[in-house]
Design an enzyme around this catalytic site. Structure first.
Site, PDB file in Angstrom:
ATOM      1  N   LYS A  40       0.883   5.911   5.716  1.00  0.00           N
ATOM      2  CA  LYS A  40       2.191   5.551   5.154  1.00  0.00           C
ATOM      3  C   LYS A  40       2.186   5.641   3.635  1.00  0.00           C
ATOM      4  CE  LYS A  40       3.507   2.579   9.018  1.00  0.00           C
ATOM      5  NZ  LYS A  40       3.764   1.227   9.509  1.00  0.00           N
ATOM      6  N   SER A  57       7.290  -1.972  12.568  1.00  0.00           N
ATOM      7  CA  SER A  57       7.000  -1.966  11.136  1.00  0.00           C
ATOM      8  C   SER A  57       8.224  -1.706  10.255  1.00  0.00           C
ATOM      9  CB  SER A  57       5.910  -0.933  10.820  1.00  0.00           C
ATOM     10  OG  SER A  57       6.340   0.362  11.123  1.00  0.00           O
TER      11      SER A  57
END
Length: 804
Positions: free
Chosen positions: A719, A676
């Site tokens: 996140k 990611s």
């Protein structure tokens, strides 16, 4: 030869008298007693005839059979209470021709039927022999006919008389006896008697067979019982083995009382028989006793009744936990279905989330809401398969596995069983405990879970198994496939403040003996604790800091130095020291060659800065910061994308021949991996090479392909929460993750600006400031003019040579 005479009549109830038969009769009815008295005054002769229905107390002539027996009264005895007992002897058959009077007694005209001695025909002889043979058989089967009666029967020459004597000794219904009495012809009488006696013999033979069968079945049990009783008596006399026998009997009694499944009870009784035959001092006896104790202690069929009151369960869950709406909804769904279909299989639920978010306490709340027993088993560090399945009884000190031990602790067959830290299991030469758990956690198999020690199928299908884990990556796939995964995210600041205010502060104040009048911790103090003294997804450290505050205040209360109840935010530094964490983790100003990425770790979301510095060299790529293989591959993919789009970015086409790139991810001691960070690395490289700054309030996450496509990632909520905590204002997310934004709390979504991208070009357009705006940030960067072909490229020394 026959003659008529007038005689008193005595109606008989439920009894019949044959000729040549002597019998006592008890007489109580007035008409009957009057008839006897009249007979005594006459010739002592009376007609005895049976009533058709025994229930009739005052019979009419129609209720009395017309064929009876003429009898002589041999003896009369008057009994207390006005009744009589008479001894009568049957003389011959009599046929009622006419009822003369019925008061004060029945007087009838009777035709006496006398049987003279006639010469027997061969047919009568054959029938007589048949009757004698059948009667002997009857006597043998019924065992109620005395031996002397048989002798009497064999000594009678008159066939008619023999038939009457035999009929009088048979245990027949009144109708059958009357039929024989009414058979005036000897041949007919013998024939009827033969038919009746054969039928009786068949019934007796059938009864004998049934009795024999039942006796055989009972014989073994009775024999064992008698032998045991004899053994007890002998042992009692000898004063030997009393204790052992008492123990065996106690075990048998316990097995009989316990509601064990058939297979289990059978095994237990076999083990008790083994124990009984063993010598007193045998070491094997201890093994058998322990095994029996385990069988008897386990809840094979004991169930606690579920409380399926949805409103009550919802209140319990809300009282125990703040937020976690999706998890609560799933638990209430389970309860609702349980109410509609009580026999449904229990689901296998796995709570996955960072530490301190309430996974274990949520499992306890589920047990409380269902009103079930709660058992917890920690799987952290379990390496041995025998921990789950137990050891076989051949090993010294063998015991069942921890699953069966947990069921014994619960005391019911349907507890809530928590398997804590399932992702921390390991495997070595002793076996794979995760593989042993497959049978436990598979609803299609766990109704017959086999523990090595018990060696009996145990039903775990009623147990509600709840797993907890910090990460799904380390759980084996076959095990994960059997679970219903429910993800728990980290808490927002607002949620942490509410949790602390509702649960943690009252709990710690009570634990430290502080009253509400002595200490008051407001929302501002808690918020400052959250921002400056903790950095976590859960609330464990927050609880520790609250406990620390309570200790400081308690000390001052005891010293009588604490005067105010309210704790003010400025007092925190005095009690806890300077804040350990800076709330604003985002960079102060835009920088060239530095991009902010979002990562997902076991403790929740985190913000990390990826730094890229271009250096003169030969196009090598150096990666530092303890990066994993996937992250390194993302860096190579990002460099390839930048190289393929060098003209659009304003970078010389041959930069890869003259420039080395050093990519560093700070906090080098912490391992980092995952795809990611792809777009963040590519953005940082493009920024460093194109000399274009990246805004400080921008963070991004997404996987990159060689062609520049941006692929979706996981952990969006964590996140985004990390970005919000760090003071980020803009977030770049893959387009395919747009749907995951629903999980983010609304108050967080309002404070952030989201950019959804599907191509790397879109990321560059959003993330890189124009060159003109980036000029002022060039001073802080180790910049150099891209070398021309004639420039010197110094060879690095071996110590400085980068690892690519």
């Amino acid at each position: 030869m026959s003659k008529e005479r007038e005689l008193p009549l005595l109606p008989l109830r439920g009894i019949l008298v044959f000729p040549y038969m002597v019998i006592h009769l008890d007489v109580g009815r007035e008409r009957s007693m009057a008839a006897i008295e009249q007979a005594m005054m006459d010739e002592r002769l009376i007609l005895l005839s049976a009533q058709k229905e025994t229930e009739i107390d005052s019979p009419d002539p129609d209720d009395i059979h017309t064929i009876g027996t003429l009898a002589e009264i041999k003896q009369l005895l008057k009994l207390p209470g006005g009744t009589m007992r008479v001894l009568v002897e049957g003389k011959s058959r009599g046929k009622i021709l006419e009822f003369i009077t019925d008061e004060p007694y029945f007087k009838v005209r009777v035709e006496e039927v006398e049987e003279g001695v006639k010469e027997n025909t061969p047919e009568i002889d054959a029938l007589t022999h048949g009757v004698i043979h059948q009667f002997e058989e009857y006597a043998k089967l019924s065992k109620k006919v005395p031996q002397e009666t048989l002798g009497t029967v064999l000594g009678v020459n008159d066939s008619g008389r023999l038939a009457d004597i035999v009929a009088s000794h048979l245990n027949l219904k009144l109708g059958d006896k009357q039929a024989i009495l009414e058979s005036l012809e000897v041949a007919q009488r013998l024939e009827r008697l033969t038919e009746i006696i054969m039928r009786e013999n068949e019934i007796l033979e059938l009864e004998r067979r049934i009795g024999l069968r039942v006796r055989k079945q009972m014989e073994k049990t009775q024999k064992e019982y008698y032998l045991r009783e004899q053994m007890k008596a002998i042992q009692k006399e000898l004063g030997d083995k009393d204790e052992k026998q008492a123990e065996v009997e106690e075990y048998r009694e316990k097995v009989a009382q316990a509601k064990l499944p058939e297979e289990v009870a059978e095994r237990a009784l076999k083990e008790i028989d083994r124990l009984e035959k063993m010598p007193q001092a045998s070491s094997e006896g201890t093994v058998v006793r322990t095994y029996l104790d385990w069988i008897l202690a386990l809840p094979w069929t004991t169930m606690s009744k579920d409380k399926t009151d949805i409103k009550r369960a919802e209140k319990i869950l809300n009282d125990d936990h703040y937020g976690l709406e999706k998890i609560k909804e799933r638990i209430l769904e389970f309860l609702a279905i349980r109410k509609l279909t009580p026999k449904m299989k229990s689901p296998i639920i796995c709570f996955v989330g960072p530490p301190g978010v309430g996974k274990t306490s949520l499992a306890k709340s589920v047990a409380r809401a269902l009103d079930r027993k709660f058992v917890r088993m920690s799987l952290g560090g379990v390496r041995d398969e025998a921990e789950i399945r137990g050891h076989r009884r051949t090993y010294i000190g063998a015991l069942p596995g921890r699953i069966i031990q947990g069921m014994r602790t619960a005391g019911t067959a349907n507890p809530v069983f928590l398997l804590d830290e399932i992702d921390k299991m390991a495997s070595d030469f002793r076996g794979d405990p995760a593989a042993a758990l497959l049978e436990v956690l598979d609803p299609e198999q766990n109704f017959s879970f086999s523990d090595h020690y018990l060696d009996l199928p145990y039903d775990l299908s009623h147990t509600l198994f709840i797993m907890t884990a910090n990460s799904l990556y380390s759980i084996p796939r076959p095990l994960l496939d059997r679970m219903e995964v429910i993800s728990l995210s980290g808490y927002t600041e607002d949620e942490k403040v509410n949790i602390a205010k509702r649960y943690l502060v009252p709990k710690q104040m009570k634990a430290h003996g502080l009253k509400a009048s002595q200490l008051e911790i407001g929302d501002k103090v808690i918020l400052k604790l959250v921002q400056g003294y903790t950095r976590e997804s859960g609330v464990r450290n927050l609880e520790r800091q609250i406990a620390n505050l309570c200790r400081k205040v308690a000390t001052r209360v005891v010293k009588k130095e604490w005067k105010t109840a309210e704790l003010r935010p400025e007092m925190l530094e005095e009690f806890l020291g300077s804040p350990r964490y800076q709330f604003e983790k985002a960079r102060i100003k835009p920088e060239i060659g530095a991009a902010t990425g979002l990562a997902y770790t076991e403790v929740g979301g985190d913000v990390l800065t990826i730094e890229v510095i271009p250096l003169p060299g030969k196009g090598q790529l150096t990666l530092t910061g303890k990066l994993g293989d996937v992250m390194k591959e993302s860096a190579y993919a990002g460099r390839t994308f930048v190289r393929s789009h060098s003209r659009e970015l304003g970078i010389p086409d041959d930069f890869y021949e003259k420039t080395d790139l050093h990519i560093h991810v700070p906090e080098g001691a912490i391992p980092k991996d995952g795809p990611s960070a792809g777009i963040t690395m590519a953005t940082a490289m493009a920024s460093a090479l194109a000399k274009r700054a990246v805004p400080s309030d921008l963070a991004m996450t997404g996987e990159i392909t060689l062609r520049g496509n941006v692929l979706p990632i996981g952990g969006v909520k964590e996140k985004v929460l990390a970005a919000h905590r760090a003071g980020i204002k803009q977030v770049i997310l893959p387009e395919q993750n747009r749907k995951d934004l629903e999980e983010v709390p609304e108050n967080v979504r309002k404070e952030l600006e989201f950019h959804f991208v599907s191509r790397m070009e879109e990321v560059i357009k959003i993330a890189l400031l124009p060159v003109a705006e980036s000029e002022e940030y060039l001073g802080s960067v180790n910049r150099f003019p891209l070398f021309s072909q004639g420039d010197i490229d110094p060879e690095p020394t071996p110590e400085d040579r980068p690892i690519s």
